[in-house]
Structures are given as structure tokens and as C-alpha cells.
Design an enzyme around this catalytic site. Structure first.
Site, PDB file in Angstrom:
ATOM      1  CD  GLU A   1       0.834  -5.978   5.969  1.00 61.30           C
ATOM      2  OE1 GLU A   1       0.130  -5.869   4.958  1.00 61.30           O
ATOM      3  OE2 GLU A   1       1.524  -6.999   6.221  1.00 61.30           O
TER       4      GLU A   1
ATOM      5  N   GLY B   1      -0.431  -5.215   1.103  1.00 63.45           N
ATOM      6  CA  GLY B   1      -1.691  -5.142   0.373  1.00 63.45           C
ATOM      7  C   GLY B   1      -1.641  -5.843  -0.968  1.00 63.45           C
TER       8      GLY B   1
ATOM      9  CD  GLU C   1      -3.675  -7.408   3.481  1.00 60.14           C
ATOM     10  OE1 GLU C   1      -4.347  -7.609   4.500  1.00 60.14           O
ATOM     11  OE2 GLU C   1      -3.200  -6.282   3.181  1.00 60.14           O
TER      12      GLU C   1
ATOM     13  CB  ALA D   1      -0.915  -0.001   1.216  1.00 58.34           C
TER      14      ALA D   1
END
Length: 260
Positions: free
Chosen positions: A135, A112, A115, A66
Site C-alpha cells: 500500500e 487486501g 489482510e 483490492a
């Protein structure tokens, strides 16, 4: 369709969606997530589209994570809203899409990005792919469904190890633990994903949509997956595609499905 951060091209009933921020290693910012939400909604409702092939621009990254600069000063309420909005409008929407979504993972799939790949129904990785959820090295945990989908795919122990250590794993390791379906040379990545769709397109579209719903139910809270399977199985009997499929089987010919 024209977007700022993604490319979309329909070829042979497959919508090829490319996250096109190569200089940023295809990092997910708000605008990119909004465009992904729109294109998935479009694909889900378009009868011409039989599936979505999702990849990243270039050979270095599928999605390297992200865009941290967008939320580095968020408080708890803002962080929760960020995760909820992303999960509902993009990641859950991909998982629930009635058309199969195949991730072609070229290079880094981190945070992300991983994900996003895990929200897809099938994953194909290039040999140079590196996958991870880093993360915890930022003082966070995955917020776009990563803790749940990684656990579903590889089990609690491996999921916790990957998240707690924040380590990346190779494409070969990812295939071995069931995180990706196939690993192929970079030059063969898109062709391999396309070959999966070539088989899918021979099958009944409504049956595939029903299968996606039933399989998803296996990991959906407060939903009885067996009951969902029974209901979707029954609904298939009312489709023209079932009549065609059964008829073709009995007549020893190939079926011609129309998605009705």
C-alpha cells in the site's frame, strides 16, 4: 448459495469458499466483500458447518489486492468509511467467527488479500505464494487491519519493514517468520487445509469457539484476555460436550461431540 463473485460448497461439514474472479487475480471489489460478509455470517450461524476453507480461483492468486479503480478518487472521509466497513463486516467477522477459518493461499496474497488471509485463524500457503502489503507504494497504508494483524503475527520490526518497503516475501520466508503455518506444493494445498479440518472435527465445537474467543482476546483492546479465558473455561463445564469428553476419557473411548 449462489453468488456472483464467490463459490461456496459444503463438503464433509467444511464450507469451501472460493473467491472466483480469476481474470482479475481475485481482487476484492465491493460486491465480493459484501458476498464474503454474507457467507461468513451464514457459516457462523449454521450448525452443520464446522469450519470454512477460504481460497482463490486458479493457481496465480489467492487475492492480489483490492480493486483500486473503485476508490482512486476517494477523499479522507470516504477512505475511512471504506476501511471501517470492510474491517467490521468482513475482516473482523472472519477473525471472530466461532468456526475455524483456514486460508489456503494459492499464489499472490497482496494488500487486501494478505489482510484477508491474516484475518483467518490458520494459514496454509502453496510454494509459489508471494505475500506482501504494497500500500505505501500507492501512497496508502493497509486499511483492513493489516498494520495490526501483521504486527501480532510477526512482530513490530518485521511488520514495519514489510509495510515500509512494500516488498513481497516468499512462502518459505512467510513460514519462517510465522506469517503462515505451513507451506506445501500447489497440488497439495487444499488437501493440507482439509487435513487440518479432519483433526478439528474430532474436537468439541463449543470448546473450539471458546478457544477462538479467548485467543482473540489476547490482542483485543480493553479486554482482559486472562479473564476471558477464565469465563470461557467455566462456560465449557455447562456443555454436554464436556460431559461427553470427560466421560469418554474416563471410560477410555473416543468422544462423540454434538456441539451442545
Amino acid at each position: 448459495m449462489t453468488y456472483q463473485h464467490i463459490l461456496s460448497v459444503l463438503k464433509e461439514q467444511v464450507l469451501y469458499v472460493t473467491i472466483n474472479r480469476e481474470q482479475k487475480l481475485n481482487a476484492l471489489n465491493k460486491e465480493t466483500l459484501a458476498e464474503l460478509a454474507h457467507v461468513i455470517e451464514y457459516a457462523a450461524g449454521n450448525d452443520e458447518i464446522r469450519g470454512v476453507l477460504l481460497t482463490g480461483a486458479g493457481e496465480k492468486a489467492f487475492v492480489a489486492g483490492a480493486d483500486i479503480s473503485e476508490f482512486s478518487d476517494y477523499n479522507a472521509a470516504q477512505g475511512e468509511a471504506l476501511a471501517r466497513n470492510g474491517q467490521e463486516h468482513v475482516f473482523d467477522a472472519i477473525e471472530k467467527c466461532p468456526k475455524p477459518v483456514v486460508a489456503a493461499i494459492n499464489g499472490f496474497a497482496l494488500g487486501g488479500g494478505l489482510e484477508l488471509a491474516m484475518a483467518c485463524h490458520i494459514r496454509v500457503a502453496s510454494e509459489n505464494a508471494r505475500l506482501g502489503l504494497p500500500e505505501t507504494s500507492l501512497g496508502l497504508i493497509p486499511g483492513y487491519g493489516g498494520t495490526q494483524r501483521l504486527t501480532q503475527l510477526v512482530g513490530k520490526g518485521r511488520a514495519l519493514e514489510m509495510i515500509a518497503t512494500a516488498d513481497m516475501i516468499s512462502a518459505e520466508q512467510a513460514e519462517r517468520i510465522g506469517l503462515v503455518n505451513y507451506v506445501v506444493p500447489q497440488a497439495e494445498l487444499i488437501a493440507k487445509a482439509a487435513s487440518i479440518f479432519a483433526k478439528i472435527k474430532l474436537r468439541a465445537p463449543l470448546a473450539i469457539a471458546a478457544a477462538i474467543k479467548a485467543v482473540n482476546a489476547a490482542h483485543t483492546f480493553d479486554v482482559n484476555g486472562f479473564e476471558t479465558e477464565i469465563e470461557e473455561f467455566g462456560k465449557c463445564f455447562n456443555t454436554q460436550d464436556f460431559k461427553e469428553g470427560a466421560g469418554a476419557f474416563l471410560e477410555k473411548r473416543k468422544p462423540l461431540f454434538i456441539g451442545k
